[in-house]
Design a protein around this motif. Structure first.
Motif, mmCIF file in Angstrom:
data_model
loop_
_atom_site.group_PDB
_atom_site.id
_atom_site.type_symbol
_atom_site.label_atom_id
_atom_site.label_comp_id
_atom_site.label_asym_id
_atom_site.label_seq_id
_atom_site.Cartn_x
_atom_site.Cartn_y
_atom_site.Cartn_z
ATOM 1 N N LEU A 1 44.721 24.055 46.342
ATOM 2 C CA LEU A 1 44.280 23.452 47.599
ATOM 3 C C LEU A 1 45.360 22.481 48.030
ATOM 4 O O LEU A 1 45.534 21.409 47.441
ATOM 5 C CB LEU A 1 42.948 22.722 47.404
ATOM 6 C CG LEU A 1 42.371 22.066 48.661
ATOM 7 C CD1 LEU A 1 41.987 23.101 49.702
ATOM 8 C CD2 LEU A 1 41.169 21.195 48.321
ATOM 9 N N LEU B 1 44.982 21.042 42.803
ATOM 10 C CA LEU B 1 44.638 20.325 44.032
ATOM 11 C C LEU B 1 45.649 19.219 44.264
ATOM 12 O O LEU B 1 45.885 18.386 43.387
ATOM 13 C CB LEU B 1 43.227 19.734 43.951
ATOM 14 C CG LEU B 1 42.705 19.076 45.233
ATOM 15 C CD1 LEU B 1 41.177 19.237 45.353
ATOM 16 C CD2 LEU B 1 43.050 17.588 45.308
ATOM 17 N N ALA C 1 36.730 19.532 49.172
ATOM 18 C CA ALA C 1 37.606 19.627 47.999
ATOM 19 C C ALA C 1 36.773 19.722 46.723
ATOM 20 O O ALA C 1 37.094 20.495 45.804
ATOM 21 C CB ALA C 1 38.537 18.430 47.939
#
Length: 347
Positions: free
Chosen positions: A173, A264, A287
Motif C-alpha cells: 500500500l 505499507l 489502511a
C-alpha cells in the motif's frame, strides 16, 4: 548483534501506565533476555505458543539515499510506547507477542551527505535486516517490522526467500511503486532489487498515485509482471470499491501459493508524519482494512510498516510520537487479529 538495541522489560517499564483492576499487554509480552542467545529465546517463545516478533529499524539512510528527507528513525519507539498500554483482554492477551528491540545504524552512518556513501551504508544495513529476520523466520515466527525507510523491504523479502527456499509475493500500500532503477540501494528500489534476485516474483501495488511514478519506473514494473490499482481508480474516480480490489488482490496472490509480505508505506496516509507527507491520501481505517484483509485471507509471512517519521510532525515531536504511535499500533493490531483468524491450506 551489537547493533541490536534490545527492549527489555526493565527498559520499557516506565512506558506502561497501570490502573487498579486493569492489565496492560505490556505486562504480558515476551521480552528479550540479554544473557541468552536470540535463537534459543525464539525457540522457547515458539514452544510457549508465541507467533509474532516485533522489531524496529532506527534509520533514515534509505530515504536520504533516495534523495528524500530523513526522520524515519523513531517509528518503532513511538509505536511501542503506545502499544504497551493496550488492555490485555479476550481480544489481545499479549502473551504471543515478543517485543524484541530495534536495529541501530549509528556505526554505519557516513560522515558526509555523499549519496554514494549513503547507498553503501544502506547495503550494510541490508545485511543486518537479513540476519535478524532469518533467525525469526527460521524459528517459525512472523516478524512485524516498524520504522526506517522502505529500503528494508529488500532485506525482509531476501531473508524469507533464503530461509523458506521459495520466492515471495508482496502487496504494497503505497503511492510509489519503489521499483526504481538498480543504481545503488535506497528506499526507492527495494522491490526491484528483490525481484532482480528472484526473491520476489509476484508484486502488487495498491494506491499507486498516477502522477508520482515516472514512466521508466512503471515500464520496469510492467516488464517484471507487477500489477497495481491506482489511488485515483479507487478513492477518486470510484471505478471499483476497496473491498472488490482486495478480493481480486487476494485471489491473484493466493493463486501463486507463495508466502506473502504485507507492506505499507505511511506516505499513503494523509497528513501522516513521514519522509514524504501527502495531503491527498488513503484514510487510516482503509489502511487497517487492507492489512486485516490480507492477514485473514492470505498466507502472510510478515508485516512491514515503513517511513514513519515522528520528528517531521508540523507541530512538535511529541505530537508526532503520539500520532505515529497510536496509528501504527492500530495497524499492528489489525494484522495480529487477522492472522489469528487465518488457517492456511496448501492445495
Amino acid at each position: 548483534m551489537n547493533w541490536l538495541n534490545l527492549y527489555t522489560q526493565e527498559y520499557i517499564s516506565s512506558w506502561v501506565s497501570h490502573r487498579a483492576g486493569e492489565q496492560k499487554i505490556g505486562d504480558k509480552f515476551f521480552y528479550p533476555n540479554i544473557q541468552r542467545p536470540l535463537k534459543e529465546q525464539f525457540t522457547v517463545f515458539k514452544k510457549q505458543g508465541g507467533q509474532f516478533v516485533l522489531f524496529g529499524i532506527n534509520e533514515d539512510l534509505g530515504p536520504q539515499g533516495n534523495l528524500g528527507r530523513g526522520g524515519s528513525g523513531n517509528g518503532y519507539e513511538a509505536t511501542i510506547k503506545q502499544f504497551v498500554n493496550f488492555q490485555s483482554n479476550q481480544f489481545l492477551p499479549g502473551s504471543d507477542i515478543f517485543i524484541l528491540g530495534e536495529i541501530q545504524t549509528q556505526d554505519i552512518q557516513p560522515d558526509s551527505g555523499n549519496t554514494e556513501l549513503i547507498r553503501q551504508a544502506v547495503a550494510k544495513l541490508d545485511v543486518r535486516v537479513i540476519e535478524l529476520t532469518s533467525l525469526i523466520i527460521a524459528a517459525g515466527l512472523e516478524p512485524i517490522v516498524i520504522g526506517g525507510g522502505h529500503n528494508n523491504a529488500y532485506g525482509l523479502l531476501t531473508a524469507c526467500h533464503q530461509v523458506l527456499n521459495t520466492p515471495m509475493s508482496a502487496v504494497n500500500l503505497d503511492p510509489h511503486s519503489d521499483f526504481r532503477a538498480l543504481d545503488g540501494r535506497h528506499s526507492g528500489n527495494g522491490f526491484n532489487y528483490a525481484a532482480s534476485e528472484r526473491a520476489l516474483t509476484q508484486y502488487h501495488v495498491l494506491g499507486l498515485h498516477e502522477l508520482k511514478n515516472n514512466a521508466i519506473n512503471l515500464q520496469q514494473l510492467k516488464q517484471f509482471g507487477g500489477t497495481w490499482h491506482t489511488f485515483q481508480q479507487i478513492w477518486v474516480r470510484r471505478e471499483l470499491t476497496l473491498e472488490k480490489a482486495m478480493q481480486d488482490i487476494a485471489q491473484n496472490i493466493n493463486a501463486y501459493q507463495q508466502p506473502l509480505g504485507v507492506e505499507l508505506d505511511v506516505d499513503a496516509i494523509p497528513q501522516f508524519p513521514s519522509s514524504a507527507e501527502t495531503s491527498a491520501g488513503i484514510p487510516l481505517l482503509d489502511a487497517a482494512f487492507y492489512i486485516s484483509y490480507l492477514a485473514r485471507h492470505c498466507h502472510c509471512q510478515y508485516l512491514h510498516l515503513a517511513e514513519a517519521a515522528p520528528n517531521c510532525h508540523p507541530t512538535s515531536e511529541q505530537a508526532g510520537y503520539r500520532q505515529v504511535g497510536q496509528s501504527l499500533s492500530e495497524l499492528v493490531y489489525s494484522y495480529i487479529q487477522g492472522r489469528k483468524s487465518y488457517t492456511y491450506t496448501h492445495t
